[in-house]
Enzyme design. Structure first.
Site, PDB file in Angstrom:
ATOM      1  N   ARG B 401       0.676  -1.100  -0.158  1.00 39.18           N
ATOM      2  CA  ARG B 401       0.140  -0.238   0.638  1.00 39.18           C
ATOM      3  C   ARG B 401       0.413   1.506  -0.295  1.00 39.18           C
ATOM      4  O   ARG B 401       0.576   2.322  -0.088  1.00 39.18           O
ATOM      5  CB  ARG B 401      -0.949  -0.225   1.354  1.00 39.18           C
ATOM      6  CG  ARG B 401      -1.502   1.098   1.444  1.00 39.18           C
ATOM      7  CD  ARG B 401      -3.168   0.372   2.052  1.00 39.18           C
ATOM      8  NE  ARG B 401      -2.962   0.273   3.088  1.00 39.18           N
ATOM      9  CZ  ARG B 401      -3.178   0.113   3.835  1.00 39.18           C
ATOM     10  NH1 ARG B 401      -3.450   2.445   4.422  1.00 39.18           N
ATOM     11  NH2 ARG B 401      -3.381   1.000   5.570  1.00 39.18           N
ATOM     12  N   ASP B 417      -9.002   2.645   2.900  1.00 35.90           N
ATOM     13  CA  ASP B 417      -9.572   1.193   2.699  1.00 35.90           C
ATOM     14  C   ASP B 417     -11.324   1.035   2.514  1.00 35.90           C
ATOM     15  O   ASP B 417     -11.708   2.089   1.866  1.00 35.90           O
ATOM     16  CB  ASP B 417      -9.493   1.330   4.966  1.00 35.90           C
ATOM     17  CG  ASP B 417      -9.479  -0.375   4.816  1.00 35.90           C
ATOM     18  OD1 ASP B 417     -11.031  -1.008   4.860  1.00 35.90           O
ATOM     19  OD2 ASP B 417      -8.670  -0.871   5.277  1.00 35.90           O
ATOM     20  N   ASP B 506      -0.451   1.387  10.391  1.00 36.44           N
ATOM     21  CA  ASP B 506      -0.543   1.959  11.066  1.00 36.44           C
ATOM     22  C   ASP B 506       0.175   2.800  11.775  1.00 36.44           C
ATOM     23  O   ASP B 506       0.550   4.189  11.669  1.00 36.44           O
ATOM     24  CB  ASP B 506      -1.729   1.851  11.786  1.00 36.44           C
ATOM     25  CG  ASP B 506      -2.654   2.423  11.172  1.00 36.44           C
ATOM     26  OD1 ASP B 506      -3.023   3.193  10.130  1.00 36.44           O
ATOM     27  OD2 ASP B 506      -4.666   2.320  11.557  1.00 36.44           O
TER      28      ASP B 506
END
Lengths: 718, 596
Positions: B401, B417, B506
């Site tokens: 990503r 997302d 994250d």
């Protein structure tokens, strides 16, 4: 005239008392004066020898008349040249100790003609370029005619081109210069070093400790931090006017314009042409030119004839290959044409590489990678290529275009070495003027969040509203992060209240009295301010809650380079009136905050007081208005950033304080504020204010969350 | 009456001639008294030759291009530069790969740290054959052993000899074409563009993280000393430069005044730190001053300043000639607050970016070599634009990503997302905010880190609190530069961690951005309705929406790899200017943001 008036007044009183003996006295006096006059007059117009006649002779002299100096064959020759020389070993910096304003002083030896024992001259007396170079130095601030105060000495012996001189005799001529002293602090300029067959990359004349400003140094001969690498001047710079051509793609991607290339290199280039077709152009000398056409100004590809250097403007990249010498005049032509030079000359020290960032204007490719040159260049993004084209042209304009530019850049580099703390910065050397003027460099560029414990200093500007002032002091003192309170007493006719009358608060309170009732006093960088954060607050702002102020301070900590305030305002372009307008309506945008209550860095006080452009400060003091707009302009201009508006607060005045005839007052107020914006925008020469659509609230502001668990529950309303 | 008039005219004539006499005579007397001074401008300096037009050019037309030609010179010994002594062909393909010769015998703690930091870097390779750079650690004098010539030496070609302390061993072999990365090398032995100057690291220098800069205040304080001087036996003393006396010894006639204060071992609290001694003491003092935010004033350093090839030291330090001390003192006193401010901030920036840990020093060294081995010029890293965004759909591995896709031509990246649902005005407003803060991450959902006393480690919570330190990357704007960092600058261990534990991504992204910006992320409002209804977490609807909690140890592993905790907390949220204000809805631009 005044004297005669005086005489007329006094005359009648004096004359009657005059007697005959006085008359004789007068006549004698008169004759003496007359005699004196005649004598003086004679002296004036008499050709006298006391005035030196050489200084008006110096102005216009013929080169044929310069004194001739005979060099005996056995006169001393300087040492070869010390490769280990550095400024701290071979340069006598004490000579530069008394130069004011951190500027070296340069002395130029008088021009002489040197001949050997047989009367044969040692070299051409002086070339056009070296004459220009010495003239440029002589006209500059560096020049001194006092040999005793000089820090740098420039011989008038021309060594620009080694081919034109007799090496040993030139060295002997150097050695007999009056302050030679092993060449210490002497500067020589050379553009074409070496000679056949091996072409040394530095001047072959033995020169001991003298500094060499040379064109064509290699890493082997260049004494880093001692010698200066200079361009090889291209006489075409003065002859041909190539107007600047904007950056962007051009007809040829890669061009080679040099003649007399080594056959191996030419083969490589021609292979590139075969492989990539039209986008590569390899030029050579023309063989079939008609009589009278200057061959230097023409280049040919097969039977096609091109004008040189104009053809360089048709290419994006231009090859600058080593010839017999490393330094090539073609580099200057290429830069002039705004073509990005592709320098293929291993170990070559690019001109002024000590200060110029050549990565921004050129591509340096190792010789062994010549066959890959096309793919290397292709991998450069277009945006970067355009940047390099602009940079190349700017380098030429600033440092290549004239002998004067070359000479002054060389002296500046040496100056910077001697006074490094006053040196010209990288940006000043390398940024084109448009970038220099257009860019903002935030003075508070380090993202440093000051520790919360430091707190802030509140500055209250007051005139005589003591009661309201005391209320403000009491309210502000409740804010946990307040560390000091400073009252600026702006009333010269009245003393501040006695110490005992002031509210008792938990932090130090200090009163500063001003000399004049000026609005600017609010923004003075008082020594009493020991924190970085300053809260400017008016003596009638009592509606802000302690939570609101504390939150404002914490927001400032995250944005220490911005103005952080409560009510926001906006500037708008008025299309009808064709000027800026001040807007206090409740809009979705803000570009200013009021400084009736605002946090900002103490440094901006220094800027406001000492660096405010134009007459803005006086304007503010004269109009007793707009100091906040001026501060907003100043901060936005220097940081390039927008303000931060905190919490919903839209106005300061509490309901009970709205003026009776508010409307008409408001009208004139708005007009005056709009005028301020227009005035400041014209002084700054731009509109620095930035418009944003956000404000800062506490994380859980108006969220569905128990109020008592919120850090800042008491955020006031509009 | 007549005589009166005559006398009057006599008087007039007399006074007039006096005046004339005074004027003319005085003037010539003045000229006699003073030596003749050449008039400014034309009459002094280099003469204007009458026949200047006839002078010939230094190079005749045609001479320049007609230069005789000689074959390319072969490099001959002595000095080396990148083109002649380094074979970049080996660096093609994978870029710069580094092989480290294994240590022989006992090694010091510092060396162990260096080895660990290289092995953990993305440049490391196990095979000497595939390496473009072979690194040889030169051992410390303390261990009493000196390295012998390694096997693949090849006259030192493509070798880097790393020496943290100046010349510990007699040279057992010729360095030849090997590059030398040495702590504060002397200027005479340093080969610019080929050797690397390292800082002089104390034994106890931390491997990772490192202490932050100690400057707490940008601007100099009224009470703080202007100048600190190094003491001969270590430590510092402060001096007041307000006096005209020259505050350092030896070169000034006057004694230092009584204003001088006591010695301190600690870092100096002064604006300028004067360093005049010789290495290695001066070099270690230099680093000390840098950390303290005390502007180093170096008097004729005979050693190369660390990483001088890439760091513009004139922006953080003052170098002056020790032979002109009074000029230096005057220059310090006259320096504008703006310049002092800029210099101080730069000391802190440099310290944090390149010097505070062994790892940073080693990585900077390797980065410099990458820079040199790169054929094409490097583009600037923060291109400035504000153009619409491209949305990329990543798949396969989680860390994909964050791959810097070449299709991403814009600077802004909105990472989404499939599960996140954002309204247009939310995205519009967030993008607008991001444009004001392009270096920071702008997100909708937040979480915080905290120090867990009970477990003696970092904890993580997504509870709604008054502050936050991370935004969830499942819905956030950030600069594409962070993609590049994620893919190309992360140590291998961290990338592996991200692939193995997707929820860690994250946290990792937030660490990266915070480490770069040294600022917290930015939160923008998020529609509450959906926040409560739409389950963002795969765990299903709960009483309060919670993003997936990362693996408990994730944050501690990342913090350990970073060597410190870069995350910072913020207590603010950026709302539209009229957000939830009791004013007409018609006025509001982002009214859908505040629907109940």
């Amino acid at each position: 005239m005044c004297a005669s008036v005086k005489c007329n007044i006094r005359g009648p009183a004096l004359i009657p008392r005059m007697k005959t003996k006085h008359r004789i006295y007068y006549i004698t006096l008169f004759s003496i004066v007359l005699l004196g006059l005649i004598a003086t007059g004679m002296f004036q117009f008499w050709p006298h020898s006391i005035e030196s006649s050489n200084d008006w002779n110096v102005e216009k002299r013929s080169i044929r008349d310069v004194p001739v100096v005979r060099l005996p064959a056995d006169s001393p020759i300087p040492e070869r040249g010390d490769l280990s020389c550095r400024m701290h070993t071979c340069f006598d910096v004490y000579r530069c100790g008394f130069n004011p304003k951190n500027k070296i002083k340069v002395y130029i030896y008088a021009l002489k003609k040197y001949v050997d024992d047989f009367g044969v001259s040692v070299s051409n007396t002086i070339s056009r370029e070296y004459n220009e170079l010495l003239m440029a130095i002589s006209d500059s601030d560096y020049y001194t005619d006092d040999i005793n105060r000089a820090c740098l000495f420039v011989p008038s012996i021309d060594v620009l081109n080694q081919n034109t001189l007799r090496i040993k005799e030139t060295a002997q001529a150097m050695a007999q210069l009056s302050r030679w002293d092993r060449g210490t602090n002497h500067l020589l300029f050379n553009m074409l070093p070496g000679g056949p067959p091996d072409y040394n990359t530095a001047l072959d004349v033995p020169r001991d400790r003298a500094l060499l400003a040379g064109g064509g140094f290699s890493t082997w001969t260049y004494r880093q931090g001692y010698d200066v690498s200079i361009p090889v001047y291209s006489p075409l710079s003065a002859e041909v006017d190539l107007p600047e051509k904007g950056p962007g793609p051009r007809q040829y991607f890669l061009l080679s314009s040099q003649v007399g290339l080594h056959p191996e290199y030419r083969e490589d280039l021609e292979a590139l042409q075969v492989k990539h077709g039209e986008s590569v152009l390899v030029l050579d000398k023309c063989t079939n030119l008609s009589e009278g056409v200057l061959s230097v100004r023409k280049r040919c590809h097969k039977h096609q004839v091109f004008d040189y250097p104009q053809v360089l403007q048709e290419a994006t990249f231009c090859v600058v290959l080593r010839g017999a010498r490393l330094g090539q005049a073609v580099l200057s032509d290429v830069l002039q044409a705004g073509c990005v030079p592709v320098v293929i000359a291993d170990s070559y020290i690019l001109p002024f590489s000590e200060v110029l960032d050549w990565k921004r204007a050129s591509v340096v490719v190792p010789e062994e990678k010549m066959s890959d040159v096309y793919s290397i260049l292709q991998s450069i993004p277009q945006r970067q290529i355009e940047e390099m084209q602009r940079q190349a042209r700017w380098f030429w304009e600033a440092y290549f275009q004239s002998i004067k530019a070359i000479a002054l850049a060389t002296l500046q580099i040496i100056n910077d070495r001697i006074y490094p703390y006053a040196a010209i910065s990288y940006e000043e050397w390398n940024d084109p003027p448009a970038v220099k003027w257009g860019s903002v460099s935030n003075p508070l560029f380090l993202p440093l969040i000051p520790p919360q414990s430091q707190g802030f200093t509140a500055i209250v500007l007051t005139y005589d509203r003591v009661e309201s002032l005391f209320r403000v002091i009491t309210e502000v003192s409740k804010v946990p992060s307040l560390s000091k309170l400073l009252v600026v007493w702006n009333n010269q006719n009245k003393n501040p209240p006695e110490d005992s009358l002031w509210p008792k608060i938990r932090v130090p309170l200090k009163v500063v009295r001003t000399a004049e009732n000026k609005l600017s006093n609010r923004f003075f960088p008082y020594d009493e301010i020991e924190t970085e954060a300053v809260l400017a607050i008016d003596d009638d702002i009592i509606m802000l809650t302690s939570d609101e102020l504390q939150f404002g301070y914490e927001v400032w900590r995250e944005f220490p380079d911005r103005l952080v305030g409560y009510p926001g305002r906006l500037h708008l372009w008025d299309h009808e009136m064709n000027k800026w307008k001040y807007e206090s309506e409740w809009t979705n945008e803000v570009s200013m905050v009021l400084t009736g209550a605002a946090f900002y860095h103490k440094y901006f006080n220094y800027l406001y007081t000492y660096k405010m452009p134009g007459d803005i400060k006086n304007w503010v003091d004269a109009h007793m208005n707009c100091e906040d707009i001026a501060m907003n302009f100043l901060v936005a201009n220097v940081t390039g950033k927008a303000v931060i508006k905190v919490t919903p607060r839209k106005k300061f005045k509490c309901p009970e304080c709205t003026a009776i005839d508010g409307l008409s007052l408001d009208q004139t107020h708005m007009v005056e504020r709009s005028e301020c914006i227009n005035k400041f925008a014209s002084v700054f020469g731009t509109m620095p204010l930035k418009v944003v659509e956000h404000r800062a609230d506490p994380v859980l502001y108006k969220d569905d969350f128990p109020e008592k668990l919120k850090s800042f529950p008491n955020i006031g309303s509009l | 009456m007549q005589s009166w008039r005559r006398r009057k005219s006599l008087w007039l004539a007399l006074s007039a001639s006096w005046l004339l006499l005074v004027l003319l005579g005085g003037f010539s007397l003045l000229r006699l008294a003073l030596p003749p001074r050449p008039r400014p401008g034309a009459s002094q300096g280099w003469p204007r030759w009458l026949d200047a037009e006839l002078l010939q050019s230094f190079s005749q037309p045609g001479e320049l291009p007609e230069d005789a030609v000689s074959p390319p010179q072969a490099p001959h010994g002595g000095s080396c530069n990148w083109e002649s002594c380094f074979d970049t062909s080996k660096c093609r393909g994978d870029g710069l790969k580094v092989f480290v010769y294994p240590a022989v015998g006992t090694i010091s703690e510092t060396h162990r740290r260096i080895l660990a930091s290289i092995e953990g870097s993305r440049f490391y390779t196990f095979s000497p054959a595939g390496a473009c750079l072979l690194l040889l650690l030169s051992l410390d004098a303390q261990t009493g052993e000196c390295s012998s010539m390694p096997l693949q030496w090849n006259r030192g070609r493509n070798h880097l000899v790393l020496r943290l302390h100046p010349a510990p061993c007699p040279r057992t072999f010729q360095l030849g074409q090997a590059m030398v990365a040495e702590a504060s090398p002397t200027v005479d032995s340093f080969r610019p563009g080929f050797d690397v100057a390292l800082p002089f690291l104390p034994e106890a220098h931390p491997l990772r993280g490192g202490a932050p800069g100690q400057l707490r205040q940008h601007s100099p304080q009224p009470g703080v000393a202007l100048l600190a001087l190094e003491e001969e036996r270590g430590g510092w003393r402060t001096a007041d430069t307000g006096s005209s006396a020259c505050p350092w010894d030896g070169r000034c006639e006057q004694d230092p005044g009584p204003g001088q204060t006591q010695r301190q071992e600690t870092l100096p609290n002064a604006t300028f730190c004067l360093i005049s001694g010789h290495r290695p003491e001066a070099a270690s003092r230099f680093l000390q001053a840098l950390q303290a935010g005390c502007i180093p004033v170096l008097l004729s350093p005979r050693w190369e300043l660390p990483f001088s090839e890439v760091i513009d030291w004139t922006k953080a330090a003052i170098v002056a000639d020790e032979r002109l001390p009074l000029q230096v003192l005057a220059a310090l006193q006259e320096m504008s607050p703006a310049r002092v401010l800029a210099l101080r901030q730069q000391t802190q920036f440099l310290w944090d970016a390149y010097f505070s840990s062994v790892e940073k020093v080693i990585h900077t060294t390797l980065e410099i070599l990458v820079l040199w081995s790169n054929e094409r010029p490097l583009p600037s890293r923060w291109p400035e634009t504000a153009v619409p965004l491209t949305v990329i759909d990543g798949h396969r591995k989680v860390s994909d990503r964050f791959y810097p896709y070449s299709t991403i031509r814009t600077d802004a990246i909105l990472s989404l997302d499939a599960r996140s649902s954002l309204s247009t005005s939310e995205v519009d407003f967030a993008f607008l905010v991001w444009q004001s803060f392009p270096e920071r991450m702008v997100g909708f959902l937040t979480s915080s880190h905290f120090w867990d006393e009970a477990h003696g480690g970092w904890g993580y919570t997504a509870e709604r609190t008054n502050e936050f330190s991370m935004v969830l990357t499942t819905a956030a704007f950030y600069h594409r530069y962070y993609h590049t960092l994620f893919t190309h600058s992360l140590p291998k261990a961290l990338r592996t961690l991200a692939d193995e534990a997707p929820t860690c991504v994250d946290v990792l992204m937030n660490f990266i951005v915070a480490a770069v910006t040294k600022l917290p992320p930015i939160k923008v409002p998020y529609g509450k309705q959906r926040q409560e209804a739409a389950p963002l977490a795969p765990g299903g609807p709960g009483p309060r929406p919670k993003p997936p909690a990362p693996a408990p140890d994730c944050i501690n592993q990342i913090a350990a790899a970073f060597g410190h905790m870069p995350l910072l907390s913020s207590r603010l949220r950026l709302d539209p200017v009229l957000f939830k204000d009791p004013v007409s809805v018609q006025r509001k631009k982002y009214r859908s943001l505040e629907k109940p």
